[in-house]
Design an enzyme around this catalytic site. Structure first.
Site, PDB file in Angstrom:
ATOM      1  NE  ARG A   1       5.970   8.103   0.396  1.00 42.10           N
ATOM      2  CZ  ARG A   1       5.486   8.258   1.630  1.00 42.10           C
ATOM      3  NH1 ARG A   1       4.338   8.841   1.806  1.00 42.10           N
ATOM      4  NH2 ARG A   1       6.163   7.830   2.683  1.00 42.10           N
TER       5      ARG A   1
ATOM      6  CG  HIS B   1      14.261  12.581  -0.125  1.00 43.02           C
ATOM      7  ND1 HIS B   1      15.609  12.759   0.066  1.00 43.02           N
ATOM      8  CD2 HIS B   1      14.134  11.565  -1.025  1.00 43.02           C
ATOM      9  CE1 HIS B   1      16.280  11.894  -0.691  1.00 43.02           C
ATOM     10  NE2 HIS B   1      15.406  11.161  -1.365  1.00 43.02           N
ATOM     11  CG  HIS B   2       8.573  12.370   0.151  1.00 44.92           C
ATOM     12  ND1 HIS B   2       8.099  11.679   1.236  1.00 44.92           N
ATOM     13  CD2 HIS B   2       9.443  11.525  -0.465  1.00 44.92           C
ATOM     14  CE1 HIS B   2       8.620  10.467   1.258  1.00 44.92           C
ATOM     15  NE2 HIS B   2       9.463  10.347   0.230  1.00 44.92           N
TER      16      HIS B   2
ATOM     17  CB  ALA C   1      20.782  -0.168  -4.499  1.00 44.97           C
TER      18      ALA C   1
ATOM     19  CB  SER D   1      -0.921   0.016   1.223  1.00 48.68           C
ATOM     20  OG  SER D   1      -0.199   0.448   2.369  1.00 48.68           O
TER      21      SER D   1
ATOM     22  CE  LYS E   1      14.842   9.475   2.487  1.00 47.35           C
ATOM     23  NZ  LYS E   1      14.490   8.044   2.383  1.00 47.35           N
TER      24      LYS E   1
ATOM     25  CB  THR F   1      14.221  -1.105   3.186  1.00 44.90           C
ATOM     26  OG1 THR F   1      13.096  -1.861   2.742  1.00 44.90           O
ATOM     27  CG2 THR F   1      13.956  -0.501   4.560  1.00 44.90           C
TER      28      THR F   1
HETATM   29  N1  LIG Z   1      16.189   2.336  -2.997  1.00 49.36           N
HETATM   30  C1  LIG Z   1      15.396   3.187  -3.682  1.00 49.36           C
HETATM   31  O1  LIG Z   1      15.573   3.415  -4.902  1.00 49.36           O
HETATM   32  C2  LIG Z   1      14.262   3.829  -2.957  1.00 49.36           C
HETATM   33  C3  LIG Z   1      14.076   3.567  -1.631  1.00 49.36           C
HETATM   34  N2  LIG Z   1      12.983   4.047  -0.967  1.00 49.36           N
HETATM   35  C4  LIG Z   1      12.833   3.594   0.414  1.00 49.36           C
HETATM   36  O2  LIG Z   1      11.767   2.634   0.456  1.00 49.36           O
HETATM   37  C5  LIG Z   1      11.160   2.664   1.741  1.00 49.36           C
HETATM   38  C6  LIG Z   1       9.655   2.850   1.596  1.00 49.36           C
HETATM   39  O3  LIG Z   1       9.384   4.123   1.040  1.00 49.36           O
HETATM   40  P1  LIG Z   1       7.882   4.600   0.760  1.00 49.36           P
HETATM   41  O4  LIG Z   1       7.193   3.651  -0.163  1.00 49.36           O
HETATM   42  O5  LIG Z   1       7.987   6.027   0.380  1.00 49.36           O
HETATM   43  O6  LIG Z   1       7.250   4.483   2.229  1.00 49.36           O
HETATM   44  P2  LIG Z   1       5.747   4.212   2.661  1.00 49.36           P
HETATM   45  O7  LIG Z   1       5.661   4.559   4.103  1.00 49.36           O
HETATM   46  O8  LIG Z   1       4.808   4.863   1.702  1.00 49.36           O
HETATM   47  O9  LIG Z   1       5.580   2.621   2.488  1.00 49.36           O
HETATM   48  C7  LIG Z   1       6.127   1.666   3.347  1.00 49.36           C
HETATM   49  C8  LIG Z   1       5.151   0.512   3.383  1.00 49.36           C
HETATM   50  O10 LIG Z   1       5.749  -0.569   4.088  1.00 49.36           O
HETATM   51  C9  LIG Z   1       4.725  -1.167   4.858  1.00 49.36           C
HETATM   52  N3  LIG Z   1       5.297  -1.982   5.924  1.00 49.36           N
HETATM   53  C10 LIG Z   1       5.946  -1.581   7.039  1.00 49.36           C
HETATM   54  N4  LIG Z   1       6.265  -2.633   7.816  1.00 49.36           N
HETATM   55  C11 LIG Z   1       5.794  -3.737   7.162  1.00 49.36           C
HETATM   56  C12 LIG Z   1       5.792  -5.126   7.448  1.00 49.36           C
HETATM   57  N5  LIG Z   1       6.322  -5.618   8.558  1.00 49.36           N
HETATM   58  N6  LIG Z   1       5.214  -5.958   6.551  1.00 49.36           N
HETATM   59  C13 LIG Z   1       4.683  -5.493   5.395  1.00 49.36           C
HETATM   60  N7  LIG Z   1       4.633  -4.183   5.077  1.00 49.36           N
HETATM   61  C14 LIG Z   1       5.189  -3.321   5.948  1.00 49.36           C
HETATM   62  C15 LIG Z   1       3.894   0.007   5.368  1.00 49.36           C
HETATM   63  O11 LIG Z   1       2.616  -0.398   5.837  1.00 49.36           O
HETATM   64  C16 LIG Z   1       3.841   0.860   4.116  1.00 49.36           C
HETATM   65  O12 LIG Z   1       2.744   0.493   3.288  1.00 49.36           O
HETATM   66  C17 LIG Z   1      11.876   3.784   2.514  1.00 49.36           C
HETATM   67  O13 LIG Z   1      12.905   3.215   3.278  1.00 49.36           O
HETATM   68  C18 LIG Z   1      12.455   4.658   1.400  1.00 49.36           C
HETATM   69  O14 LIG Z   1      13.539   5.421   1.789  1.00 49.36           O
HETATM   70  C19 LIG Z   1      12.055   4.824  -1.584  1.00 49.36           C
HETATM   71  C20 LIG Z   1      12.211   5.154  -2.900  1.00 49.36           C
HETATM   72  C21 LIG Z   1      13.324   4.693  -3.700  1.00 49.36           C
HETATM   73  O1  LIG Z   2      12.189   7.857   0.659  1.00 49.30           O
HETATM   74  C1  LIG Z   2      12.254   8.185  -0.548  1.00 49.30           C
HETATM   75  O2  LIG Z   2      11.308   8.705  -1.144  1.00 49.30           O
HETATM   76  C2  LIG Z   2      13.496   7.899  -1.276  1.00 49.30           C
HETATM   77  N1  LIG Z   2      14.404   7.182  -0.667  1.00 49.30           N
HETATM   78  C3  LIG Z   2      15.646   6.761  -1.188  1.00 49.30           C
HETATM   79  C4  LIG Z   2      16.772   7.324  -0.356  1.00 49.30           C
HETATM   80  O3  LIG Z   2      16.670   7.300   0.885  1.00 49.30           O
HETATM   81  O4  LIG Z   2      17.761   7.772  -0.933  1.00 49.30           O
HETATM   82  C5  LIG Z   2      15.782   6.970  -2.667  1.00 49.30           C
HETATM   83  C6  LIG Z   2      15.079   8.157  -3.217  1.00 49.30           C
HETATM   84  O5  LIG Z   2      15.866   9.291  -3.051  1.00 49.30           O
HETATM   85  C7  LIG Z   2      13.667   8.341  -2.665  1.00 49.30           C
END
Ligand SMILES: NC(=O)C1=CN([C@@H]2O[C@H](COP(=O)(O)OP(=O)(O)OC[C@H]3O[C@@H](n4cnc5c(N)ncnc54)[C@H](O)[C@@H]3O)[C@@H](O)[C@H]2O)C=CC1
Ligand SMILES: O=C(O)C1=N[C@H](C(=O)O)C[C@H](O)C1
Length: 272
Positions: free
Chosen positions: A15, A159-160, A126, A13, A163, A102
């Site tokens: 982002r 970032h938004h 990554a 669910s 975060k 993550t």
């Molecule tokens: N490596 C990359 O390219 C990117 C990494 N990220 C990272 O991804 C992570 C998530 O970002 P968003 O989607 O923006 O956050 P978000 O808060 O919108 O989504 C996280 C989801 O994980 C779920 N969750 C938490 N604990 C859980 C569990 N035990 N079991 C199942 N689901 C669980 C939550 O309910 C939520 O739906 C963050 O750490 C962010 O920094 C975000 C964008 C790009």
């Molecule tokens: O939380 C985010 O949104 C993002 N997280 C990653 C990070 O922590 O670098 C990647 C991206 O910048 C978006």
């Protein structure tokens, strides 16, 4: 007809979870086979397509990761550090690819992934899954190696406002690359969270600044500042689909790889 790999998405669910599901659903190279959310989430038990406001997909959101992973070839996981550690153990039991996006994991939490990689998981992790940022890490390493400590290195990330971790995973990747280029350990030179009478900047430090606001997807600057000039390497992500597409590429690349820990430089063939 060859069957495409089945993919599970955790944090369905979220982002990134929803973005991943859209990208997988529109891909002809893989199919969505499972959607996982945390126990107690109100999407558990619902069809993921309907929960996202569209038509039924035939995939019901579950909180049982072990059961979900038993029927897929890869899990794509953008959730939270403790959840990711538990998913790595489940991925090892299932012997599948675990793509980890993550961020915010401590060194101790990252170390807890190693047993899963030894026990059968193919882990690809990554802090940023985009080609642009992974290329930027290489450029950052090169520039840092070419310049001496008269050039102050500062990493600025935006970032938004939702975060939860800082500095971003990407900022830390860039910091590691800069430190490597300089031939130092990031932990020894990292300067985070300046406030108050901090004193003058230490020569050789790598500074981090985090901006949080509105709906900024992700922006990163690596600044090399010296007397009379500044060099700035910049990446701007304007669409989360970028990260999702990188994660899909990793899930496919991981098929047939030996269990172990990999990163996006492996996937993109950028390792030097
Ligand atoms: N490596 C990359 O390219 C990117 C990494 N990220 C990272 O991804 C992570 C998530 O970002 P968003 O989607 O923006 O956050 P978000 O808060 O919108 O989504 C996280 C989801 O994980 C779920 N969750 C938490 N604990 C859980 C569990 N035990 N079991 C199942 N689901 C669980 C939550 O309910 C939520 O739906 C963050 O750490 C962010 O920094 C975000 C964008 C790009
Ligand atoms: O939380 C985010 O949104 C993002 N997280 C990653 C990070 O922590 O670098 C990647 C991206 O910048 C978006």
């Amino acid at each position: 007809m060859t069957k495409t790999p089945g993919i599970a998405v955790t944090g369905a669910s979220g982002r990134m979870g929803q973005m991943l599901i859209r990208e997988i659903t529109s891909s002809d190279k893989m199919h969505l086979a499972a959607a996982v959310e945390r126990a107690g989430h109100d999407w558990v038990g619902r069809d993921i397509g309907e929960a996202m406001g569209g038509t039924a997909s035939g995939v019901t959101v579950t909180d049982d990761a072990a059961e979900a992973f038993a029927k897929v070839q890869a899990v794509i996981d953008f959730t939270a550090p403790q959840a990711t550690i538990a998913f790595a153990a489940a991925a090892a039991k299932a012997g599948i690819v675990h793509v980890i996006g993550t961020t915010g994991m401590s060194d101790d939490e990252i170390a807890q992934l190693a047993p899963a990689a030894e026990q059968g998981a193919i882990i690809i992790r990554a802090g940023n899954m985009s080609l642009g940022v992974n290329l930027l890490t290489q450029l950052t390493r090169q520039v840092a190696a070419a310049l001496d400590a008269d050039y102050d290195i500062e990493i600025i990330e935006s970032h938004h406002n939702q975060k939860v971790d800082a500095p971003s995973g990407t900022a830390l990747m860039l910091g590691e690359a800069a430190a490597e280029g300089r031939g130092v350990k990031l932990a020894d030179v990292s300067d985070r969270g300046r406030d108050g009478i901090t004193g003058a900047r230490e020569k050789g430090d790598i500074g981090f600044t985090a901006i949080r606001g509105g709906d900024i997807v992700g922006e990163h600057d690596v600044m090399f500042a010296a007397a009379g000039e500044r060099i700035i390497l910049r990446h701007i992500a304007s669409d989360r689909a970028l990260f999702a597409r990188g994660a899909l590429k990793a899930a496919l690349w991981g098929q047939g790889q030996a269990p172990g820990e990999y990163d996006m430089l492996d996937v993109l063939g950028l390792k030097t």
